[in-house]
Design a protein around this motif. Structure first.
Motif, PDB file in Angstrom:
ATOM      1  N   LYS A  27     -20.332 -11.857 -40.909  1.00  0.00           N
ATOM      2  CA  LYS A  27     -19.321 -10.934 -41.320  1.00  0.00           C
ATOM      3  C   LYS A  27     -19.450  -9.648 -41.831  1.00  0.00           C
ATOM      4  O   LYS A  27     -18.726  -8.645 -41.115  1.00  0.00           O
ATOM      5  CB  LYS A  27     -18.102 -11.720 -42.540  1.00  0.00           C
ATOM      6  N   THR A  28     -20.378  -9.447 -42.670  1.00  0.00           N
ATOM      7  CA  THR A  28     -20.614  -8.123 -43.043  1.00  0.00           C
ATOM      8  C   THR A  28     -21.266  -7.298 -41.811  1.00  0.00           C
ATOM      9  O   THR A  28     -21.042  -5.905 -41.575  1.00  0.00           O
ATOM     10  CB  THR A  28     -21.676  -7.731 -44.242  1.00  0.00           C
ATOM     11  N   GLU A  29     -22.101  -8.033 -40.950  1.00  0.00           N
ATOM     12  CA  GLU A  29     -22.658  -7.337 -39.678  1.00  0.00           C
ATOM     13  C   GLU A  29     -21.636  -7.009 -38.746  1.00  0.00           C
ATOM     14  O   GLU A  29     -21.380  -6.018 -38.161  1.00  0.00           O
ATOM     15  CB  GLU A  29     -23.717  -8.043 -39.070  1.00  0.00           C
ATOM     16  N   ALA A  30     -20.366  -7.991 -38.582  1.00  0.00           N
ATOM     17  CA  ALA A  30     -19.399  -7.795 -37.711  1.00  0.00           C
ATOM     18  C   ALA A  30     -18.541  -6.623 -38.028  1.00  0.00           C
ATOM     19  O   ALA A  30     -18.230  -5.620 -37.264  1.00  0.00           O
ATOM     20  CB  ALA A  30     -18.559  -8.899 -37.644  1.00  0.00           C
ATOM     21  N   GLU A  31     -18.385  -6.272 -39.257  1.00  0.00           N
ATOM     22  CA  GLU A  31     -17.484  -5.299 -39.844  1.00  0.00           C
ATOM     23  C   GLU A  31     -18.359  -3.676 -39.554  1.00  0.00           C
ATOM     24  O   GLU A  31     -17.716  -2.861 -39.228  1.00  0.00           O
ATOM     25  CB  GLU A  31     -17.372  -5.195 -41.410  1.00  0.00           C
ATOM     26  N   GLU A  32     -19.591  -3.707 -39.676  1.00  0.00           N
ATOM     27  CA  GLU A  32     -20.513  -2.609 -39.338  1.00  0.00           C
ATOM     28  C   GLU A  32     -20.372  -2.444 -37.762  1.00  0.00           C
ATOM     29  O   GLU A  32     -20.213  -1.211 -37.432  1.00  0.00           O
ATOM     30  CB  GLU A  32     -21.834  -2.813 -39.844  1.00  0.00           C
ATOM     31  N   VAL A  33     -20.258  -3.407 -37.158  1.00  0.00           N
ATOM     32  CA  VAL A  33     -20.168  -3.273 -35.656  1.00  0.00           C
ATOM     33  C   VAL A  33     -18.923  -2.669 -35.231  1.00  0.00           C
ATOM     34  O   VAL A  33     -18.655  -1.966 -34.363  1.00  0.00           O
ATOM     35  CB  VAL A  33     -20.623  -4.378 -34.705  1.00  0.00           C
ATOM     36  N   LEU A  34     -17.645  -3.430 -35.877  1.00  0.00           N
ATOM     37  CA  LEU A  34     -16.540  -2.790 -35.475  1.00  0.00           C
ATOM     38  C   LEU A  34     -16.358  -1.491 -36.204  1.00  0.00           C
ATOM     39  O   LEU A  34     -15.743  -0.576 -35.497  1.00  0.00           O
ATOM     40  CB  LEU A  34     -15.311  -3.731 -36.431  1.00  0.00           C
ATOM     41  N   ASN A  35     -16.866  -0.851 -37.270  1.00  0.00           N
ATOM     42  CA  ASN A  35     -16.873   0.582 -37.684  1.00  0.00           C
ATOM     43  C   ASN A  35     -17.465   1.565 -36.514  1.00  0.00           C
ATOM     44  O   ASN A  35     -16.885   2.365 -36.291  1.00  0.00           O
ATOM     45  CB  ASN A  35     -17.330   0.598 -38.869  1.00  0.00           C
ATOM     46  N   ARG A  36     -18.410   0.913 -36.003  1.00  0.00           N
ATOM     47  CA  ARG A  36     -19.275   1.868 -34.811  1.00  0.00           C
ATOM     48  C   ARG A  36     -18.389   2.005 -33.633  1.00  0.00           C
ATOM     49  O   ARG A  36     -18.649   2.824 -32.981  1.00  0.00           O
ATOM     50  CB  ARG A  36     -20.705   1.261 -34.941  1.00  0.00           C
ATOM     51  N   GLY A  37     -17.847   0.812 -33.358  1.00  0.00           N
ATOM     52  CA  GLY A  37     -17.132   0.954 -32.180  1.00  0.00           C
ATOM     53  C   GLY A  37     -18.059   0.411 -30.828  1.00  0.00           C
ATOM     54  O   GLY A  37     -18.889  -0.259 -31.121  1.00  0.00           O
ATOM     55  N   PRO A  38     -17.385   0.657 -29.477  1.00  0.00           N
ATOM     56  CA  PRO A  38     -17.960   0.144 -28.382  1.00  0.00           C
ATOM     57  C   PRO A  38     -19.507   0.678 -28.265  1.00  0.00           C
ATOM     58  O   PRO A  38     -19.822   1.863 -28.653  1.00  0.00           O
ATOM     59  CB  PRO A  38     -17.149   0.767 -27.152  1.00  0.00           C
ATOM     60  N   GLY A  39     -20.487  -0.146 -27.872  1.00  0.00           N
ATOM     61  CA  GLY A  39     -21.702   0.326 -27.773  1.00  0.00           C
ATOM     62  C   GLY A  39     -22.517  -0.157 -29.056  1.00  0.00           C
ATOM     63  O   GLY A  39     -23.745   0.183 -28.847  1.00  0.00           O
ATOM     64  N   ALA A  40     -22.036  -0.437 -30.031  1.00  0.00           N
ATOM     65  CA  ALA A  40     -22.677  -0.923 -31.272  1.00  0.00           C
ATOM     66  C   ALA A  40     -23.766  -2.196 -30.858  1.00  0.00           C
ATOM     67  O   ALA A  40     -22.989  -3.074 -30.118  1.00  0.00           O
ATOM     68  CB  ALA A  40     -21.956  -1.127 -32.330  1.00  0.00           C
TER      69      ALA A  40
END
Length: 194
Positions: A27-40
């Motif tokens: 969940k924490t890693e998914a939130e970081e990916v969502l914050n970075r956006g496409p290409g993360a």
């Protein structure tokens, strides 16, 4: 070796919808990916957890459909610097091997022979040609001698000239075929030596 993939729009959308159902680490890693956006970069562990969450919910969306528009992330390979001492040692070994190979190639070359050896080399090259010429000449002489001997010897058997010529041609043909066989075998051997 690939450790994750670069997120596309479909994967990001699925992560937004299912992030609450993921295990805490994912969940924490998914939130970081969502914050970075496409290409993360999304790890395969998060992808597995997302796929499990979708299956538990009864979704008919398959993993390959989620990954559409995403790319596999291949981390850059770090090439270690070579040890300068090792490089110098390898260069010395290569030079030594090249020198030994050169000596091996030139060990049978003699400068004095190269100036006076042209006639000897010519003799070695002419010898097979001479053997072929002698063999062909021998063929014609043998066939002619067989014809002459049969023609002269058949005068005691046949009185007509046509019968004598016919018997001489038959005998000369048989001797010619036998000589031709020997000629071909000889030339085959001489050409095999070249």
């Amino acid at each position: 070796m690939a450790k994750g993939c670069r997120a596309g729009e479909l994967l990001l959308r699925a992560l937004r919808e299912e992030s609450s159902r993921l295990p805490p680490d994912s969940k924490t890693e998914a939130e970081e990916v969502l914050n970075r956006g496409p290409g993360a970069v999304v790890s395969f562990r998060v992808l597995r957890d997302l796929h499990d969450a979708l299956r538990k919910r009864g979704s008919h969306q398959y993993l390959h459909e989620l990954l559409e528009g995403s790319d596999i992330h291949l981390p850059a390979v770090e090439i270690p610097q070579r040890n300068p001492e090792l490089v110098a040692r390898l260069e010395k070994i290569k030079a030594k091997l090249a020198n030994e190979e050169y000596k091996q190639m030139t060990k049978n070359i003699n400068c004095q022979e190269s100036q006076h050896g042209t006639l000897a080399e010519l003799s070695r090259q002419v010898r097979p040609v001479k053997a072929m010429v002698v063999t062909v000449f021998n063929f014609f002489v043998t066939v002619a001698a067989a014809f002459a001997c049969t023609y002269i010897g058949s005068q005691y058997i046949f009185t007509e000239t046509a019968s004598r010529v016919l018997s001489a041609v038959i005998v000369a043909s048989l001797v010619g075929l036998a000589e031709l066989y020997v000629l071909v075998r000889t030339m085959e051997g001489v050409l095999g030596e070249l």
